[in-house]
Design a protein around this motif. Structure first.
Motif, PDB file in Angstrom:
ATOM      1  N   THR A 268      -8.496  12.232  -6.368  1.00 22.09           N
ATOM      2  CA  THR A 268      -7.542  13.294  -6.696  1.00 22.09           C
ATOM      3  C   THR A 268      -6.361  13.271  -5.726  1.00 22.09           C
ATOM      4  N   GLY A 269      -5.197  13.671  -6.238  1.00 20.53           N
ATOM      5  CA  GLY A 269      -4.021  13.821  -5.391  1.00 20.53           C
ATOM      6  C   GLY A 269      -3.499  12.510  -4.839  1.00 20.53           C
ATOM      7  N   ASP A 270      -2.662  12.618  -3.783  1.00 23.88           N
ATOM      8  CA  ASP A 270      -2.076  11.436  -3.151  1.00 23.88           C
ATOM      9  C   ASP A 270      -3.150  10.642  -2.415  1.00 23.88           C
ATOM     10  N   HIS A 271      -3.066   9.316  -2.556  1.00 27.28           N
ATOM     11  CA  HIS A 271      -4.109   8.470  -1.989  1.00 27.28           C
ATOM     12  C   HIS A 271      -3.509   7.137  -1.574  1.00 27.28           C
ATOM     13  N   PRO A 272      -4.024   6.513  -0.492  1.00 28.22           N
ATOM     14  CA  PRO A 272      -3.564   5.154  -0.175  1.00 28.22           C
ATOM     15  C   PRO A 272      -4.011   4.200  -1.277  1.00 28.22           C
ATOM     16  N   THR A 273      -3.047   3.454  -1.835  1.00 29.28           N
ATOM     17  CA  THR A 273      -3.323   2.697  -3.051  1.00 29.28           C
ATOM     18  C   THR A 273      -2.569   1.373  -3.037  1.00 29.28           C
ATOM     19  N   LEU A 274      -3.271   0.306  -3.374  1.00 31.66           N
ATOM     20  CA  LEU A 274      -2.660  -1.005  -3.538  1.00 31.66           C
ATOM     21  C   LEU A 274      -1.973  -1.050  -4.902  1.00 31.66           C
ATOM     22  N   VAL A 275      -0.689  -1.434  -4.932  1.00 30.57           N
ATOM     23  CA  VAL A 275       0.044  -1.455  -6.197  1.00 30.57           C
ATOM     24  C   VAL A 275       0.340  -2.894  -6.618  1.00 30.57           C
ATOM     25  N   ILE A 276       0.144  -3.167  -7.910  1.00 34.31           N
ATOM     26  CA  ILE A 276       0.351  -4.503  -8.472  1.00 34.31           C
ATOM     27  C   ILE A 276       1.276  -4.354  -9.679  1.00 34.31           C
ATOM     28  N   ARG A 277       2.490  -4.877  -9.580  1.00 36.53           N
ATOM     29  CA  ARG A 277       3.444  -4.748 -10.677  1.00 36.53           C
ATOM     30  C   ARG A 277       2.985  -5.571 -11.875  1.00 36.53           C
ATOM     31  N   THR A 278       3.068  -4.990 -13.076  1.00 31.88           N
ATOM     32  CA  THR A 278       2.676  -5.727 -14.273  1.00 31.88           C
ATOM     33  C   THR A 278       3.716  -6.791 -14.603  1.00 31.88           C
ATOM     34  N   LEU A 279       3.294  -7.782 -15.386  1.00 33.17           N
ATOM     35  CA  LEU A 279       4.068  -9.001 -15.559  1.00 33.17           C
ATOM     36  C   LEU A 279       5.445  -8.772 -16.160  1.00 33.17           C
ATOM     37  N   LYS A 280       5.534  -7.987 -17.227  1.00 33.27           N
ATOM     38  CA  LYS A 280       6.792  -7.849 -17.963  1.00 33.27           C
ATOM     39  C   LYS A 280       7.413  -6.459 -17.870  1.00 33.27           C
ATOM     40  N   GLU A 281       6.710  -5.522 -17.261  1.00 34.36           N
ATOM     41  CA  GLU A 281       7.205  -4.142 -17.178  1.00 34.36           C
ATOM     42  C   GLU A 281       7.388  -3.758 -15.716  1.00 34.36           C
ATOM     43  N   ASP A 282       8.614  -3.804 -15.234  1.00 32.77           N
ATOM     44  CA  ASP A 282       8.876  -3.546 -13.821  1.00 32.77           C
ATOM     45  C   ASP A 282       8.539  -2.120 -13.401  1.00 32.77           C
ATOM     46  N   ASP A 283       8.489  -1.196 -14.355  1.00 35.58           N
ATOM     47  CA  ASP A 283       8.217   0.207 -14.020  1.00 35.58           C
ATOM     48  C   ASP A 283       6.732   0.556 -14.093  1.00 35.58           C
ATOM     49  N   ILE A 284       5.894  -0.382 -14.562  1.00 41.06           N
ATOM     50  CA  ILE A 284       4.470  -0.113 -14.772  1.00 41.06           C
ATOM     51  C   ILE A 284       3.641  -0.932 -13.780  1.00 41.06           C
ATOM     52  N   TYR A 285       2.672  -0.255 -13.141  1.00 41.19           N
ATOM     53  CA  TYR A 285       1.863  -0.897 -12.112  1.00 41.19           C
ATOM     54  C   TYR A 285       0.374  -0.689 -12.366  1.00 41.19           C
ATOM     55  N   LEU A 286      -0.411  -1.714 -12.025  1.00 43.62           N
ATOM     56  CA  LEU A 286      -1.845  -1.527 -11.819  1.00 43.62           C
ATOM     57  C   LEU A 286      -2.011  -1.020 -10.393  1.00 43.62           C
ATOM     58  N   VAL A 287      -2.801   0.023 -10.212  1.00 39.26           N
ATOM     59  CA  VAL A 287      -2.990   0.560  -8.861  1.00 39.26           C
ATOM     60  C   VAL A 287      -4.481   0.629  -8.544  1.00 39.26           C
TER      61      VAL A 287
ATOM     62  N   TRP B  62       2.234   4.023   2.531  1.00 40.85           N
ATOM     63  CA  TRP B  62       1.194   4.728   3.280  1.00 40.85           C
ATOM     64  C   TRP B  62       1.246   4.239   4.722  1.00 40.85           C
ATOM     65  N   LYS B  63       1.273   5.177   5.636  1.00 40.41           N
ATOM     66  CA  LYS B  63       1.400   4.830   7.059  1.00 40.41           C
ATOM     67  C   LYS B  63       0.099   5.070   7.808  1.00 40.41           C
ATOM     68  N   ASP B  64      -0.171   4.212   8.765  1.00 38.80           N
ATOM     69  CA  ASP B  64      -1.310   4.351   9.659  1.00 38.80           C
ATOM     70  C   ASP B  64      -0.767   4.291  11.082  1.00 38.80           C
ATOM     71  N   ASN B  65      -0.930   5.387  11.838  1.00 36.99           N
ATOM     72  CA  ASN B  65      -0.330   5.491  13.169  1.00 36.99           C
ATOM     73  C   ASN B  65       1.174   5.225  13.115  1.00 36.99           C
ATOM     74  N   ASN B  66       1.799   5.788  12.080  1.00 41.30           N
ATOM     75  CA  ASN B  66       3.256   5.729  11.874  1.00 41.30           C
ATOM     76  C   ASN B  66       3.776   4.315  11.573  1.00 41.30           C
ATOM     77  N   VAL B  67       2.852   3.420  11.160  1.00 42.14           N
ATOM     78  CA  VAL B  67       3.227   2.059  10.771  1.00 42.14           C
ATOM     79  C   VAL B  67       2.795   1.837   9.325  1.00 42.14           C
TER      80      VAL B  67
ATOM     81  N   ILE C   9       0.868  -1.181   0.000  1.00 41.61           N
ATOM     82  CA  ILE C   9       0.000   0.000   0.000  1.00 41.61           C
ATOM     83  C   ILE C   9       0.904   1.230   0.000  1.00 41.61           C
ATOM     84  N   TYR C  10       0.762   2.055  -1.023  1.00 42.74           N
ATOM     85  CA  TYR C  10       1.632   3.212  -1.204  1.00 42.74           C
ATOM     86  C   TYR C  10       0.822   4.488  -1.372  1.00 42.74           C
ATOM     87  N   ARG C  11       1.527   5.582  -1.192  1.00 50.69           N
ATOM     88  CA  ARG C  11       0.968   6.902  -1.482  1.00 50.69           C
ATOM     89  C   ARG C  11       1.126   7.130  -2.991  1.00 50.69           C
ATOM     90  N   VAL C  12       0.001   7.236  -3.694  1.00 48.54           N
ATOM     91  CA  VAL C  12       0.040   7.362  -5.154  1.00 48.54           C
ATOM     92  C   VAL C  12      -0.728   8.605  -5.578  1.00 48.54           C
TER      93      VAL C  12
END
Length: 209
Positions: free
Chosen positions: A23-42, A89-94, A9-12
């Motif tokens: 809009t803006g930065d949001h807590p987001t689950l990131v899923i790396r695409t199969l063959k492109e290490d720089d491209i993610y489904l979020v 993304w942190k919740d109570n600093n974790v 879970i990242y700030r995206v």
């Protein structure tokens, strides 16, 4: 060491610009695409409430993640470059994490959503191609002066332009651009206007040569 935790879970920055978007930065689950290490489904997360869940069910494709008391909005999924993914993304600093079975459930929802979307695309595109072929044939028959009862078009001539009309539902799956492209395959014109009124589409062709 991992630069980005696949499934973390990242700030995206979701770059939304309308009320229906995140809009803006949001807590987001990131899923790396199969063959492109720089491209993610979020998949953006939003805080769970019963009201939000009911609203999301009506409007989208949500999944309740109980361990983080959040809703994964699968219908708001995006494809982003890793440069848009910031810190965890942190919740109570974790660092916020979901459980293994929850990621599995989200993945099932993501796969279902993609499969349903792809299936819908295929069905609608097939309707589009069938309707395009029918529209092209009828337009060609009209242009060549063939009197065919099933022709969707009728034509009226004016001093300045030709007006070709049909019912809107007959070209429901097409775009205005398609009608312009078809007409310009038969008429030499750089000025084709499409108008819509009371269920009738009008193709006005100017500067005929």
């Amino acid at each position: 060491m991992q630069n980005k935790i696949n499934g973390g879970i990242y700030r995206v920055n979701l770059n939304g610009s309308s009320p229906a978007e995140f809009t803006g930065d949001h807590p987001t689950l990131v899923i790396r695409t199969l063959k492109e290490d720089d491209i993610y489904l979020v998949v953006p997360l939003t805080t769970y409430t019963k009201e939000k869940m009911e609203k999301a069910k009506r409007k989208g494709f949500p999944h309740h993640i109980k361990s983080t008391n959040s809703i994964a909005r699968i219908d708001k999924m995006q494809i982003v470059h890793k440069r848009n993914i910031k810190n965890r993304w942190k919740d109570n600093n974790v660092n916020l994490k979901i459980k293994k079975h929850e990621l599995e459930n989200v993945n099932v929802k993501v796969n279902n959503y993609i499969a349903l979307s792809s299936g819908k695309t295929e069905k609608e595109y097939n309707k589009y191609i069938d309707q395009y072929d029918k529209t092209f044939k009828d337009f060609k028959d009209l242009y060549e002066g063939k009197a065919i009862e099933e022709n969707m078009f009728n034509q009226q001539k004016d001093k300045e332009y030709i007006c070709i009309e049909c019912k809107r539902k007959a070209v429901h799956w097409l775009s205005f651009d398609d009608l312009i492209d078809i007409s310009q395959q038969f008429y030499t014109s750089h000025n084709v206007e499409i108008q819509f009124s009371k269920g009738i589409i009008s193709i006005n062709i100017h500067e005929i040569s």
